[in-house]
Design a protein around this motif. Sequence first.
Motif, PDB file in Angstrom:
ATOM      1  N   GLU A   1      48.869  45.716  49.019  1.00 52.55           N
ATOM      2  CA  GLU A   1      48.305  46.872  49.713  1.00 52.55           C
ATOM      3  C   GLU A   1      49.363  47.937  50.029  1.00 52.55           C
ATOM      4  OE1 GLU A   1      46.083  43.230  51.442  1.00 52.55           O
ATOM      5  OE2 GLU A   1      48.066  43.708  50.642  1.00 52.55           O
TER       6      GLU A   1
ATOM      7  N   GLU B   1      45.828  44.335  40.047  1.00 47.84           N
ATOM      8  CA  GLU B   1      47.202  44.449  40.533  1.00 47.84           C
ATOM      9  C   GLU B   1      47.965  43.130  40.387  1.00 47.84           C
ATOM     10  OE1 GLU B   1      44.703  47.538  42.447  1.00 47.84           O
ATOM     11  OE2 GLU B   1      44.519  45.373  42.176  1.00 47.84           O
ATOM     12  N   SER B   2      47.340  42.003  40.766  1.00 52.00           N
ATOM     13  CA  SER B   2      48.050  40.723  40.684  1.00 52.00           C
ATOM     14  C   SER B   2      48.325  40.333  39.243  1.00 52.00           C
ATOM     15  CB  SER B   2      47.269  39.622  41.409  1.00 52.00           C
ATOM     16  OG  SER B   2      46.017  39.373  40.797  1.00 52.00           O
TER      17      SER B   2
ATOM     18  N   LYS C   1      42.811  37.090  42.554  1.00 48.37           N
ATOM     19  CA  LYS C   1      42.727  37.797  41.280  1.00 48.37           C
ATOM     20  C   LYS C   1      42.405  39.269  41.498  1.00 48.37           C
ATOM     21  CE  LYS C   1      40.910  34.127  38.337  1.00 48.37           C
ATOM     22  NZ  LYS C   1      40.060  33.364  39.252  1.00 48.37           N
ATOM     23  N   SER C   2      43.136  40.109  40.805  1.00 49.51           N
ATOM     24  CA  SER C   2      42.884  41.546  40.829  1.00 49.51           C
ATOM     25  C   SER C   2      43.667  42.153  39.671  1.00 49.51           C
ATOM     26  CB  SER C   2      43.349  42.170  42.154  1.00 49.51           C
ATOM     27  OG  SER C   2      44.764  42.066  42.288  1.00 49.51           O
TER      28      SER C   2
ATOM     29  N   ASP D   1      37.009  36.062  41.350  1.00 47.11           N
ATOM     30  CA  ASP D   1      37.203  35.090  42.418  1.00 47.11           C
ATOM     31  C   ASP D   1      35.815  34.863  43.016  1.00 47.11           C
ATOM     32  OD1 ASP D   1      39.893  34.399  42.467  1.00 47.11           O
ATOM     33  OD2 ASP D   1      40.451  36.224  43.535  1.00 47.11           O
TER      34      ASP D   1
END
Length: 485
Positions: free
Chosen positions: A93, A38-39, A35-36, A185
């Motif tokens: 990244e 970005e995701s 999880k982020s 997370d």
Amino acid sequence: MLSFAALDDLVGRVAGGLIARGIRPGDRVIVWAPKSVESVALLFAASRAGAVFVPAHPQLKAAQVAHIMADSVAALLVTVRARAEGFDALTIEDDFAALAAAAPAAVERDANDLAALLYTSGSTGRPKGVMLSHSNLWHAADSVRTYLGTTTDDRVLSVLPHGFDYGLNQLTQAWAAGARAVLLDYLTPRDIVRAVATHGITQLGGVPPLWHDLAAADWGEAGASLRTLTNSGGHLNAALSARLRGLFPQARLWLMYGLTEAFRATALDPALAATHPDSVGKAIPHARIGIARADGSAAADGEAGELVQAGPLVAQGYWGDDARTAVRFRPAPAWLGKGMAVWSGDTLRRDADGLHYFVGRDDEQIKVSGHRISPTEIEEAALASGAVAQAVAFGVADARTGQAVALVATALGEDAAARLRGHLARTLPSYMQPASLRWLDAMPVNANGKLDRAALKAEASGLFHVEQNTTQTNHNGVTANGGGA
């Protein structure tokens, strides 16, 4: 922290980046990452680009993601650098910044167009993709935010994986209500306690094993902000339900039931949690449900039968599998109204007050902590180890996880147990690991010469006291309902 406006802008720009890289309407885009921001942006950017997003459970191994890529005929896999080896993939990244540097773009889609594939294991074969339309996702978000009463001042902890329909909905229902979603997370229950305190979380959802761990945690004053608790992915026993209500007396506890093929079917009013702890409640908004006899007629109150669900929460079927789709997705019986319905394979009964009670499952799928697991997938992994000649997997009752995986096998060579355990640890996520393993000199067979699964399962309560798996479950894997429930 992102505002809705900033998130909208980011999703638009990443959508533009995906289109510039050749993503076209209907293409499948897999996101396999922790999880982020970005995701999450990638999932919704794929949708805005007209593509079909496929969130891969973060605990899946490379071979399982490779299966999803092949099965979905994916146009793109996006992951993190540590997982990219062996794949033709973009990494967050290395590539996200370039995607986000594009001009914003959007592709118009119809509400009934395919929006997402959620891969879930059935009773046989490898995981299959449940096809969700934009309408499915919107109605699911609207349903949950409506009955939970989610508002703009709620702070929802996104603690479950986004590859699990329950986890994905933690985002969508929060945003449908204009609430804040906090991504997490976690490694230990203490991480969740800390996040609740730090962010003033008001809404927390989990599956029974997670609630078991959280009920044993030291909360102090950390849970004072909680006002809504939700459970799905398995039955929450009366004692644990009471413990949670005692820990968080100011919070309303919703007990829910459903399946990935129709998101969710029922929820129990928190006012009834103490008096009807075994009930899964009544139909949620946008769900039409009924109990069917074997001949398709409507069951009477108190009579057990198959749960049938119709309405806009019902998925479009299984990706690339017309045969399975035809079995599970069929026209609704006349007494339930028009349209397609999902025939759940689950046995329930309804009382005179309209409350529903789960009785059992008709098929052979295993359900651990809300994860629906195919016995075949575990058996194939065991055979691939080279340590077994034959293997049969099935579920046995477990007080903590609902069911646990039991494996019966015949050994092949020396040190079979160690070689088998090592191989399974490398190739299957923690929630698929056998909790019990028993070795036989020969497997029982039926009159047709096939492995007698029914006989093995019938003897399970007496067999499985032998070798217990002591591997600890990573708490991020304590997720799964979807399927649903």
